[in-house]
Structure formats: C-alpha cells, structure tokens
Design a protein around this motif. Structure first.
Motif, PDB file in Angstrom:
ATOM      1  N   GLN A  47      -4.997  -9.220 -16.609  1.00 27.37           N
ATOM      2  CA  GLN A  47      -4.261  -8.594 -15.515  1.00 27.37           C
ATOM      3  C   GLN A  47      -5.193  -7.771 -14.644  1.00 27.37           C
ATOM      4  N   PRO A  48      -4.780  -7.484 -13.392  1.00 24.42           N
ATOM      5  CA  PRO A  48      -5.599  -6.607 -12.559  1.00 24.42           C
ATOM      6  C   PRO A  48      -5.508  -5.167 -13.057  1.00 24.42           C
ATOM      7  N   PRO A  49      -6.485  -4.346 -12.694  1.00 25.71           N
ATOM      8  CA  PRO A  49      -6.366  -2.914 -13.002  1.00 25.71           C
ATOM      9  C   PRO A  49      -5.129  -2.333 -12.311  1.00 25.71           C
ATOM     10  N   ARG A  50      -4.604  -1.269 -12.935  1.00 26.45           N
ATOM     11  CA  ARG A  50      -3.416  -0.604 -12.394  1.00 26.45           C
ATOM     12  C   ARG A  50      -3.717   0.879 -12.299  1.00 26.45           C
ATOM     13  N   LEU A  51      -3.403   1.484 -11.143  1.00 25.08           N
ATOM     14  CA  LEU A  51      -3.662   2.908 -10.952  1.00 25.08           C
ATOM     15  C   LEU A  51      -2.737   3.739 -11.831  1.00 25.08           C
ATOM     16  N   LEU A  52      -3.335   4.663 -12.586  1.00 22.67           N
ATOM     17  CA  LEU A  52      -2.565   5.587 -13.425  1.00 22.67           C
ATOM     18  C   LEU A  52      -2.520   6.989 -12.817  1.00 22.67           C
ATOM     19  N   ILE A  53      -3.701   7.511 -12.544  1.00 22.09           N
ATOM     20  CA  ILE A  53      -3.864   8.905 -12.119  1.00 22.09           C
ATOM     21  C   ILE A  53      -4.747   8.922 -10.876  1.00 22.09           C
ATOM     22  N   TYR A  54      -4.391   9.713  -9.874  1.00 16.21           N
ATOM     23  CA  TYR A  54      -5.236   9.882  -8.691  1.00 16.21           C
ATOM     24  C   TYR A  54      -5.444  11.363  -8.411  1.00 16.21           C
ATOM     25  N   GLU A  55      -6.519  11.660  -7.697  1.00 13.48           N
ATOM     26  CA  GLU A  55      -6.888  13.048  -7.378  1.00 13.48           C
ATOM     27  C   GLU A  55      -6.834  13.923  -8.628  1.00 13.48           C
ATOM     28  N   ILE A  56      -7.505  13.454  -9.654  1.00  6.76           N
ATOM     29  CA  ILE A  56      -7.728  14.130 -10.942  1.00  6.76           C
ATOM     30  C   ILE A  56      -6.499  14.150 -11.851  1.00  6.76           C
ATOM     31  N   SER A  57      -5.337  14.562 -11.301  1.00  9.32           N
ATOM     32  CA  SER A  57      -4.231  14.882 -12.202  1.00  9.32           C
ATOM     33  C   SER A  57      -2.861  14.403 -11.746  1.00  9.32           C
ATOM     34  N   ASN A  58      -2.797  13.642 -10.665  1.00  9.42           N
ATOM     35  CA  ASN A  58      -1.501  13.185 -10.152  1.00  9.42           C
ATOM     36  C   ASN A  58      -1.146  11.808 -10.711  1.00  9.42           C
ATOM     37  N   ARG A  59      -0.015  11.732 -11.404  1.00  9.93           N
ATOM     38  CA  ARG A  59       0.406  10.429 -11.928  1.00  9.93           C
ATOM     39  C   ARG A  59       0.939   9.556 -10.803  1.00  9.93           C
ATOM     40  N   PHE A  60       0.517   8.297 -10.780  1.00  9.19           N
ATOM     41  CA  PHE A  60       1.017   7.358  -9.783  1.00  9.19           C
ATOM     42  C   PHE A  60       2.462   7.000 -10.127  1.00  9.19           C
ATOM     43  N   SER A  61       3.168   6.460  -9.153  1.00  9.84           N
ATOM     44  CA  SER A  61       4.566   6.105  -9.317  1.00  9.84           C
ATOM     45  C   SER A  61       4.784   5.222 -10.541  1.00  9.84           C
ATOM     46  N   GLY A  62       5.733   5.621 -11.388  1.00  9.68           N
ATOM     47  CA  GLY A  62       6.094   4.818 -12.548  1.00  9.68           C
ATOM     48  C   GLY A  62       5.255   5.051 -13.789  1.00  9.68           C
ATOM     49  N   VAL A  63       4.240   5.882 -13.691  1.00 13.66           N
ATOM     50  CA  VAL A  63       3.379   6.146 -14.856  1.00 13.66           C
ATOM     51  C   VAL A  63       4.057   7.165 -15.775  1.00 13.66           C
ATOM     52  N   PRO A  64       4.169   6.836 -17.061  1.00 13.97           N
ATOM     53  CA  PRO A  64       4.858   7.753 -17.988  1.00 13.97           C
ATOM     54  C   PRO A  64       4.159   9.110 -18.091  1.00 13.97           C
TER      55      PRO A  64
END
Lengths: 112, 115
Positions: A47-64
C-alpha cells in the motif's frame, strides 16, 4: 539535504502494549514561518504511505487517538499507546520544511 | 480530502521514457500542489519534484534535474510525470501525493526498467 535518522529500525511489540519510535533530523526543522513541518507516515505492505501526524503533533483526519507525536528542534517521537494488529507495517518520519523533502529509513513494527 | 488515481504499470527498456498520470478528484484541484515520489523495494520514499497545480510552477530534486518533467492539465484535473533516459535503477513504485504535507497519496504505479 536534511538527513532523517530513525531508531529503532525494528520494533516487536505485544498487542495492547505501547510502542515508541524516535527520529532525529540533521538540521532544525523550524521553517521561516515559525512552524515545524515534521510528519509521521505509516505504510502497510503493498500500500502507499498514509499520513498519520503532521506538524509534529497533529493527527491527520481519521487517525486514532492512540497515536501521538511530540518533539522539537531536531528530535521527535511517535508513540502508540496500545498497539493493535492493524498497526503493523513500516513507519517513516518525514520533513517538509525544506526541499528536497526527505524521509527516515523506516521502522518496522511487528507483533511479538 | 480527495482522491488520487494513477495510471497502470509500465515496463520499459533502458534509455526509454515513461509518463505516469495522476487523476485528482474530490477537492479543488488548483488549490493544492501535487508532488511526485518514488520508492524502490524495501527502501524509503524519495522525493522527485512538485507542481503548483494552480499556476504550473515546478521544482525538481537536483537528483532528477534534467530527466524529469511534471506537467498538469487543469480541465482534466490530471498531473503527469515524465522520466527520461530510464535505467535499471529507476525500477520503482512511483507515487503522486497531494498538498505541502503529502496528505493524500495515489495508489502507486510500478515502473520496471529491463532489457
């Protein structure tokens, strides 16, 4: 080019237990706008990579919310509070502060 | 947040060119950049370049400068990546990804370079 170094490269973890991955950058990742563009991604086999966290500590949409990111400057950490079976795969840190974007070598999370 | 759908797998001979497409949907196409990356088996992703989908401005990694061209067709909401003078080391999965933070990725396109 900014070099990203992850530790460990492999992490066997029992289900329900916590996991932690570290990433160090060769330069500070603070952009001229004051933000730090550091992210974590997760990739399952095939599968392709999936964004989990951005700008150090922000969870991307749908990330538990069992996933959390922290850090500053050149040292960053991803923590999983309680590992679930779907969390297996490779985790990459990534900086998008400066071109070229660069990635850590990856940490393989597997269930013990 | 949208979706990116890439063209199918390609097999090319050394010295040839390949052009991979990335069709965007579900968001305002001209508002976000599209980046291209590649990932060889067992390796970390490698950033190749990006295009501002609004004005067409591009920037490429020095590693690929002169060999790669990224273009867009705004009415078709599609971005293209062409890589020339292919060699065996270019065998990889090629991905497009949306926005400065690479928040959405295409499914990947396998390119095999073999004589």
């Amino acid at each position: 080019e900014i070099v990203m170094t992850q530790t460990p490269l492999s992490s066997p973890v029992a289900l329900g237990q916590p996991a932690s991955i570290s990433c160090r950058s060769s330069q500070r990742l603070v952009h001229s706008d004051g933000k730090t563009y550091f992210s974590w991604l997760h990739q399952r086999p095939g599968q392709p990579p999936r964004l989990l966290i951005y700008e150090i500590s922000n969870r991307f949409s749908g990330v538990p919310d069992r996933f959390s990111g922290s850090g500053a400057g050149t040292d960053f950490t991803l923590k999983i509070s309680r590992v679930e079976a779907e969390d297996v795969g490779v985790y990459y840190c990534m900086q998008v502060t400066q071109f070229p974007y660069t990635f850590g070598q990856g940490t393989k999370l597997e269930i013990k | 947040q949208g979706q990116l759908v890439q063209s199918g797998a390609e097999v090319k001979k050394p010295g040839a060119s390949v052009k991979v497409s990335c069709k965007a949907s579900g968001y305002s196409f001209t508002t976000y950049a599209i980046h291209w990356l590649r990932q060889a088996p067992g390796q970390r992703p490698e950033w190749m370049g990006w295009i501002n989908a609004g004005n067409g401005v591009t920037k490429y990694s020095q590693r690929f400068q002169g060999r790669v061209t990224i273009t867009r067709d705004s009415p078709a909401t599609t971005v293209y990546m062409e890589l020339r003078s292919l060699r065996s080391e270019d065998t990889s999965v090629y991905y497009c990804a949306k926005g400065w933070g690479l928040d959405i990725w295409g499914q990947g396109t396998t390119v095999i370079v073999s004589s």
